[in-house]
Design an enzyme around this catalytic site. Sequence first.
Site, PDB file in Angstrom:
ATOM      1  N   ILE A  97       0.831  -1.204   0.000  1.00  0.00           N
ATOM      2  CA  ILE A  97       0.000   0.000   0.000  1.00  0.00           C
ATOM      3  C   ILE A  97       0.863   1.250   0.000  1.00  0.00           C
ATOM      4  O   ILE A  97       0.765   2.105  -0.868  1.00  0.00           O
ATOM      5  CB  ILE A  97      -0.966  -0.009   1.200  1.00  0.00           C
ATOM      6  CG1 ILE A  97      -1.890  -1.235   1.137  1.00  0.00           C
ATOM      7  CG2 ILE A  97      -1.773   1.274   1.246  1.00  0.00           C
ATOM      8  CD1 ILE A  97      -2.812  -1.369   2.338  1.00  0.00           C
ATOM      9  N   GLU A  99       4.749   3.134   1.989  1.00  0.00           N
ATOM     10  CA  GLU A  99       5.915   3.016   2.860  1.00  0.00           C
ATOM     11  C   GLU A  99       6.134   4.356   3.541  1.00  0.00           C
ATOM     12  O   GLU A  99       6.199   5.398   2.887  1.00  0.00           O
ATOM     13  CB  GLU A  99       7.155   2.621   2.068  1.00  0.00           C
ATOM     14  CG  GLU A  99       8.400   2.451   2.943  1.00  0.00           C
ATOM     15  CD  GLU A  99       9.597   1.931   2.169  1.00  0.00           C
ATOM     16  OE1 GLU A  99      10.666   1.767   2.766  1.00  0.00           O
ATOM     17  OE2 GLU A  99       9.442   1.691   0.954  1.00  0.00           O
ATOM     18  N   GLY A 103       7.536   2.237   8.867  1.00  0.00           N
ATOM     19  CA  GLY A 103       7.184   0.896   8.432  1.00  0.00           C
ATOM     20  C   GLY A 103       6.611   0.885   7.033  1.00  0.00           C
ATOM     21  O   GLY A 103       6.365   1.921   6.417  1.00  0.00           O
ATOM     22  N   VAL A 105       3.449  -0.787   4.749  1.00  0.00           N
ATOM     23  CA  VAL A 105       2.095  -1.307   4.925  1.00  0.00           C
ATOM     24  C   VAL A 105       1.728  -2.140   3.703  1.00  0.00           C
ATOM     25  O   VAL A 105       1.906  -1.693   2.556  1.00  0.00           O
ATOM     26  CB  VAL A 105       1.085  -0.172   5.125  1.00  0.00           C
ATOM     27  CG1 VAL A 105      -0.311  -0.745   5.387  1.00  0.00           C
ATOM     28  CG2 VAL A 105       1.509   0.718   6.287  1.00  0.00           C
ATOM     29  N   ASP A 215       0.135  13.911  15.127  1.00  0.00           N
ATOM     30  CA  ASP A 215       0.394  13.875  13.691  1.00  0.00           C
ATOM     31  C   ASP A 215      -0.917  13.726  12.919  1.00  0.00           C
ATOM     32  O   ASP A 215      -1.032  12.912  12.007  1.00  0.00           O
ATOM     33  CB  ASP A 215       1.355  12.743  13.338  1.00  0.00           C
ATOM     34  CG  ASP A 215       1.950  12.914  11.940  1.00  0.00           C
ATOM     35  OD1 ASP A 215       1.932  14.048  11.427  1.00  0.00           O
ATOM     36  OD2 ASP A 215       2.418  11.922  11.360  1.00  0.00           O
TER      37      ASP A 215
END
Length: 426
Positions: A97, A99, A103, A105, A215
């Site tokens: 999906i 980056e 991490g 995904v 965030d």
Amino acid sequence: MDTKNLLTEDTKSLTPVRKRSKWDEDGDELELSIQAPPPKRRAKARPSKPAVDPEPLLTALQNARRPSHRVFVPLRSRHPPIFPSRSVYSYERLNQIEEGSYGVVYRARDRQTGDIVALKKLKLEEEKNGFPITALREVHALMSCRHENVVGVREVVVGDTLTQVFVVMDFIEHDLKSLLSVMPSPFLQSEIKTLMLQLLSAVGHCHSHWILHRDLKTSNLLMNNRGTIKVADFGLARRYGDPVGVGGMTQLVVTLWYRAPEILLGATKYSTAVDMWSVGCIFAELLLKEPLFQAKGEVELLSMIFKLLGPPTSSSWPEYTTLPVSKTVTLPSPQPHQFRQKFQYMTSAGIDLLLSLLTYDPARRLTAEEALQHPYFSESPLPKHPDLFGSFPSAAAGEKKRKLFESPSAPARAPDYKLLTDFDLS
């Protein structure tokens, strides 16, 4: 020389001379009496009683005084059972999906249930101090803030090595940032109200559980095809106490375009108001279909904020002069805010809500609970039900927008064209 006299002199030199008195004889008898005391008179023999084992009695007394468990410790049956983490190979990876900094995904399918999930692989290859604190904070925050508008964590799975740790979360089809970029027109006012109510509910729930997100932005707000948004990416989240910010907090938080002015000016003690400033920026982005402050640096961002809201004053922000960076910033000349020119089609209640979220003074900035009760959400048009939202193809799922089929042109009869009835069907 007489031997007897020699022995007598040697003995005198080796042993001290002590004069004997009349107590010596009695003292010898006394020493004998102390060394050998007279035997005691034997008591008469009493009939012996049968021996009693004290262990059962002591056990009964202890059980009577001590409760079955500690008063302040819950029963073991109330604790969830501890199971080992499952293998990541329990899931079939479908596609990547995105980056991020913390991490990668992936979209995956559970081999047992067939559920579609999101696998977030934590970046541990460059970690030298063990498991990263950001990942621990993220998992802890997600587990603490279970809410219908917060992305859910299902489990943590592992791979073959210690650097392969995956967080399994619910898969959501879209994020708001990507959705706003592909939508042909912005959200309707009724749809914006629904999205804002869900966002404020999720943020208020996190704050009530003493979690700062730090965030909030449109790319961290996921939305499914049923009109429900979920707050995600708690990589910068942390737990806070009361009073807030004791001992100082880092300033390297919140994406630049959504960063509150107190953080820009060097504040090390901030509160839930930093999240509410980000909520105000998201509200404006939903209205404009683009970010409100598209600055390239912190100085440019401050200048854009001062231009839109007007420079801070001693009445609008009394603690402005106490911030470290305020002494190096040159304020523009006083001017009124430009919200009406920026948001021409907003109602007075909508402008008031936006101004209350984008307030300079953090102490006066609206909280999530107060924003939920704002009159903007009760005026016409009312919030739309999530089920009435339109659906869009999911880029995360690899779906593409279907091309519209070209409709055939109107029939035109050619000179040699024969109708179906003209053919011999026999």
